[in-house]
Design an enzyme around this catalytic site. Sequence first.
Site, PDB file in Angstrom:
ATOM      1  N   TRP A 130       3.019  16.476 -11.624  1.00 19.08           N
ATOM      2  CA  TRP A 130       2.775  16.858 -13.024  1.00 19.08           C
ATOM      3  C   TRP A 130       3.836  17.887 -13.453  1.00 19.08           C
ATOM      4  O   TRP A 130       4.106  18.834 -12.705  1.00 19.08           O
ATOM      5  CB  TRP A 130       1.366  17.450 -13.132  1.00 19.08           C
ATOM      6  CG  TRP A 130       0.974  17.912 -14.503  1.00 19.08           C
ATOM      7  CD1 TRP A 130       1.141  17.238 -15.673  1.00 19.08           C
ATOM      8  CD2 TRP A 130       0.341  19.149 -14.841  1.00 19.08           C
ATOM      9  NE1 TRP A 130       0.634  17.976 -16.726  1.00 19.08           N
ATOM     10  CE2 TRP A 130       0.139  19.162 -16.233  1.00 19.08           C
ATOM     11  CE3 TRP A 130      -0.084  20.258 -14.095  1.00 19.08           C
ATOM     12  CZ2 TRP A 130      -0.449  20.216 -16.904  1.00 19.08           C
ATOM     13  CZ3 TRP A 130      -0.679  21.307 -14.754  1.00 19.08           C
ATOM     14  CH2 TRP A 130      -0.861  21.285 -16.149  1.00 19.08           C
ATOM     15  N   ASP A 211      -5.663  19.124  -6.389  1.00 20.84           N
ATOM     16  CA  ASP A 211      -5.789  19.105  -7.846  1.00 20.84           C
ATOM     17  C   ASP A 211      -6.557  17.845  -8.233  1.00 20.84           C
ATOM     18  O   ASP A 211      -6.073  16.728  -8.019  1.00 20.84           O
ATOM     19  CB  ASP A 211      -4.376  19.099  -8.464  1.00 20.84           C
ATOM     20  CG  ASP A 211      -4.420  19.224  -9.985  1.00 20.84           C
ATOM     21  OD1 ASP A 211      -5.524  19.269 -10.557  1.00 20.84           O
ATOM     22  OD2 ASP A 211      -3.332  19.277 -10.604  1.00 20.84           O
ATOM     23  N   LYS A 246     -10.719  15.638 -18.950  1.00 13.36           N
ATOM     24  CA  LYS A 246     -10.637  14.184 -19.106  1.00 13.36           C
ATOM     25  C   LYS A 246     -12.010  13.546 -18.935  1.00 13.36           C
ATOM     26  O   LYS A 246     -12.439  12.775 -19.783  1.00 13.36           O
ATOM     27  CB  LYS A 246      -9.670  13.582 -18.089  1.00 13.36           C
ATOM     28  CG  LYS A 246      -8.495  14.460 -17.720  1.00 13.36           C
ATOM     29  CD  LYS A 246      -7.401  14.489 -18.752  1.00 13.36           C
ATOM     30  CE  LYS A 246      -6.385  15.543 -18.374  1.00 13.36           C
ATOM     31  NZ  LYS A 246      -5.146  15.464 -19.071  1.00 13.36           N
TER      32      LYS A 246
HETATM   33  C1  LMR Z   1      -0.832  15.382 -19.041  1.00  6.44           C
HETATM   34  O1  LMR Z   1      -0.266  15.369 -17.940  1.00  6.44           O
HETATM   35  O2  LMR Z   1      -0.423  14.734 -20.009  1.00  6.44           O
HETATM   36  C2  LMR Z   1      -2.074  16.182 -19.222  1.00  6.44           C
HETATM   37  O3  LMR Z   1      -2.459  16.748 -18.022  1.00  6.44           O
HETATM   38  C3  LMR Z   1      -1.989  17.157 -20.339  1.00  6.44           C
HETATM   39  C4  LMR Z   1      -1.101  18.327 -20.039  1.00  6.44           C
HETATM   40  O4  LMR Z   1      -1.557  19.447 -20.195  1.00  6.44           O
HETATM   41  O5  LMR Z   1       0.059  18.129 -19.668  1.00  6.44           O
END
Ligand code: LMR
Length: 396
Positions: A130, A211, A246
């Site tokens: 992420w 996570d 989510k």
């Molecule tokens: C995403 O990866 O799009 C979500 O987890 C929202 C975010 O905060 O980035």
Amino acid sequence: MFASLKALPADPILGLLAKYKEDTNPQKIDLGVGVYKNEAGHTAILDCVKKAEKFRLDTEDTKVYIGPTGSPLFNEKMTNLIFTPDHQVIANNRVRTVSTPGGTGALRVAAEFINSCKNNATIWVSNPTWANHQGVFQAAGLTVKTYPYYDYENKCLDFDGMLNALKEVGGDDVVLLHACCHNPSGMDLNNEQWQQVAEVAKTVGFMPLIDMAYQGFGQGLDEDAYGLRLMADSVKEMIVCSSCSKNFGLYRERIGACSLIGETALSADIAFSVLLSDIRCNYSMPPAHGAAIVETILNSDELTAQWHIELKEMRNRINGNRQVIVDKLIENGVTRDFSFITRQSGMFSFLGISPEQVQRLQDEFSIYMVGSSRMSIAGISQSNVDYLAQSIAKVL
Ligand code: LMR
């Protein structure tokens, strides 16, 4: 003081939202930020949430401070949801959970806590991960390194690369693992692979930080927590960061949880006191409203049953969209094999196209996805999938 500052680029995920909003093309498609959308492209409030909010409005009788731990009922219910009530870490009183401002808040306090345990500790994150993980961990003072995870060429997991890298990490390092619905690749470990990773964690002695932002969005609430529960059985210490953004659709309420597992009840208590001090020095205490909604749902058999139905509906729609886009690409003459999209799980998939092609989709067709070609599958619908497939065919 501000004069020396240089403007920073917009966030790679959230920045897309602003661009999408400004776009006047009626055919525009938002496949950027990871939020669930229904067929009409709307992120509606779940019915169970509406009912819980009504109950809350009728029964709430104070706005007094809630304290750094947040709501005890929420913490208990979330611990049970994450681990199951009969998991040995609960029976042995080794888990301590706090409510946090979203999953990101959970990650940040987990990182502050790790830094309190070992200044400048090393945390290993998957390549890719992420987009915000690195920033959150570095902001708390951790050193971030990466282990192989996704095989970009073959569109699958680089499991051998991952396992070999994890065998080499330090015994007092931390390894971040995605419980399910890997963000951004959509490629998850299967149960046998989790068992192997748990074995390595036990042998090497690193601490897993798990996570879990998408419990229930992959295969199901229990299936998605399989690896996490197994890991909790295998290691002495662990941290879980979870999110209700989510699966309860509570994005803007900012509610998540951070759970510490200590080797013993006493070590969990000591660790917890440090975590609480880290929280107090950061945001002091979490917001209460989201936690109240979640605990009301999880404390009621009727609302929980309704939540399960609504969650399943979201999960099934996303999973269904995977096949739909693959079929539509074939229908539109795309010969490149995109069948890997159906083997992935959760909100996202990498399309595997170049950054230039992603940019063309945005500039020429008003289709928004993250530069890595991460697509939020939830943004696909019957009404936009033809245009999407045709546009992808054109940029290919
Ligand atoms: C995403 O990866 O799009 C979500 O987890 C929202 C975010 O905060 O980035």
